[in-house]
Design an enzyme around this catalytic site. Sequence first.
Site, PDB file in Angstrom:
ATOM      1  N   PRO A  90      48.347  41.059  42.846  1.00  0.00           N
ATOM      2  CA  PRO A  90      47.986  42.323  43.045  1.00  0.00           C
ATOM      3  C   PRO A  90      46.968  42.332  44.159  1.00  0.00           C
ATOM      4  O   PRO A  90      45.981  41.757  44.107  1.00  0.00           O
ATOM      5  CB  PRO A  90      47.565  42.667  41.732  1.00  0.00           C
ATOM      6  CG  PRO A  90      47.132  41.542  41.022  1.00  0.00           C
ATOM      7  CD  PRO A  90      48.035  40.402  41.775  1.00  0.00           C
ATOM      8  N   LEU A  95      41.382  38.612  43.769  1.00  0.00           N
ATOM      9  CA  LEU A  95      41.915  37.514  43.951  1.00  0.00           C
ATOM     10  C   LEU A  95      42.313  37.024  45.352  1.00  0.00           C
ATOM     11  O   LEU A  95      43.079  36.190  45.595  1.00  0.00           O
ATOM     12  CB  LEU A  95      43.328  37.690  43.298  1.00  0.00           C
ATOM     13  CG  LEU A  95      43.244  38.278  41.641  1.00  0.00           C
ATOM     14  CD1 LEU A  95      44.683  38.351  41.177  1.00  0.00           C
ATOM     15  CD2 LEU A  95      42.862  36.951  40.990  1.00  0.00           C
ATOM     16  N   SER A  97      43.390  38.752  47.995  1.00  0.00           N
ATOM     17  CA  SER A  97      44.740  39.020  48.502  1.00  0.00           C
ATOM     18  C   SER A  97      44.648  39.455  50.117  1.00  0.00           C
ATOM     19  O   SER A  97      45.527  39.089  51.146  1.00  0.00           O
ATOM     20  CB  SER A  97      45.487  40.050  47.886  1.00  0.00           C
ATOM     21  OG  SER A  97      44.762  41.448  48.056  1.00  0.00           O
ATOM     22  N   SER A  98      43.511  40.263  50.648  1.00  0.00           N
ATOM     23  CA  SER A  98      43.416  40.605  51.807  1.00  0.00           C
ATOM     24  C   SER A  98      43.194  39.418  52.694  1.00  0.00           C
ATOM     25  O   SER A  98      43.488  39.139  53.911  1.00  0.00           O
ATOM     26  CB  SER A  98      42.237  41.613  52.028  1.00  0.00           C
ATOM     27  OG  SER A  98      40.878  40.962  51.459  1.00  0.00           O
ATOM     28  N   ALA A  99      42.431  38.333  52.321  1.00  0.00           N
ATOM     29  CA  ALA A  99      42.104  37.072  53.065  1.00  0.00           C
ATOM     30  C   ALA A  99      43.342  36.508  53.334  1.00  0.00           C
ATOM     31  O   ALA A  99      43.938  35.876  54.497  1.00  0.00           O
ATOM     32  CB  ALA A  99      41.038  36.103  52.326  1.00  0.00           C
ATOM     33  N   ASP A 141      36.079  33.338  51.425  1.00  0.00           N
ATOM     34  CA  ASP A 141      37.457  33.826  51.048  1.00  0.00           C
ATOM     35  C   ASP A 141      38.663  33.438  52.158  1.00  0.00           C
ATOM     36  O   ASP A 141      39.783  32.945  51.593  1.00  0.00           O
ATOM     37  CB  ASP A 141      37.605  35.350  51.154  1.00  0.00           C
ATOM     38  CG  ASP A 141      36.960  36.028  49.812  1.00  0.00           C
ATOM     39  OD1 ASP A 141      36.294  35.216  49.369  1.00  0.00           O
ATOM     40  OD2 ASP A 141      37.410  37.145  49.661  1.00  0.00           O
TER      41      ASP A 141
HETATM   42  C1  MEV Z   1      32.916  38.460  45.677  1.00  0.00           C
HETATM   43  O1  MEV Z   1      34.484  37.843  45.964  1.00  0.00           O
HETATM   44  C2  MEV Z   1      32.111  37.444  45.653  1.00  0.00           C
HETATM   45  C3  MEV Z   1      30.605  37.635  45.477  1.00  0.00           C
HETATM   46  O2  MEV Z   1      29.879  36.715  45.409  1.00  0.00           O
HETATM   47  C4  MEV Z   1      30.360  38.564  46.988  1.00  0.00           C
HETATM   48  C5  MEV Z   1      30.253  37.566  48.172  1.00  0.00           C
HETATM   49  O3  MEV Z   1      30.239  36.327  47.898  1.00  0.00           O
HETATM   50  O4  MEV Z   1      30.495  37.918  49.278  1.00  0.00           O
HETATM   51  C6  MEV Z   1      30.376  38.826  44.691  1.00  0.00           C
END
Ligand code: MEV
Length: 306
Positions: A90, A95, A97-99, A141
């Site tokens: 989703p 999760l 998904s954009s990366a 990510d």
């Molecule tokens: C977000 O997926 C994770 C956070 O630690 C932000 C970040 O690391 O950039 C909340």
Amino acid sequence: MIRCSAPGKVYLFGEHAVVYGEPAIACAIDKRVFTSVELKDDDSVRVTALNKRLYCDNQEFRYVCAAAKMIKELYNINFGADISIESELPSSQGLGSSAAVTVSTLMALSESLGIGLKDYEIAKLGHKVELYVQGTASQADTLVTSIGGMILITGVEMSKINFLNLPIIIGATGITRSTSDLVQKVAILKNRYPKLVGSIISCIGEVTRHGKSKLIEGDITGIGELMDINQGLLESLKISTLELNNLIYGARRAGAFGAKITGAGGGGSMYAIAQGANIDKVASQITLLGGQAIKAHFSDRGISVD
Ligand code: MEV
């Protein structure tokens, strides 16, 4: 036609604290985004996803279109392409998904055009695409989705740790939220109570350090216990919500070893670890409480040409 795919990810430990230099551990999961590219003789890029087919001159499918633009500009190649996206994740649910869509698109274009980018190069380029689209982005990510496995992130340092193949149950709330707003919310709280919130953030770092040891030992009970402690600390940073908490407590009641938010919180997803018959019990409980239950595994697989 070339088809590539890339995995989603969860944060096992350390989200938010990682913004302040504490360690975090993230891992790829076996739910993926698939990108197919068919080169065309014109110079337009069209994207098909979510039952829509659009040209890359509007505001939708921004990651895919920015990835195509980046490849065109960086390698000075003009190409036309039909790009189609299918996803097992989703979107906007914490999760990754954009990366995953960004790096699978970069890989599929690189393979189609004979550029031959490797996973670490794709991760770097993917991060540039995310910065272009979002303004800010963590490097974690695009790295996790490019190389797969479990990654320890400390500041700008990232390294793979021993991979532990565990089943997980994700509960997506369906509530979308902005990561930067939630990071900002924690920053405001920290400004108001620098020592107190600073200690909570240090404690999360300590949880991650213990978590790393438990992952290496394969101690599932210990991992679950630390997930619950991490969740308590995230809750005290005010980034959990009633919807997330319902799914987290439901999962624990159904026999999970541990359950916590993954990512920024404020909506998005939680995940739990469980074994045997408890996996289905946890998934049913999440569904019963209104979440989208996704049974998955941690995965060592990064981007691939399928
Ligand atoms: C977000 O997926 C994770 C956070 O630690 C932000 C970040 O690391 O950039 C909340």
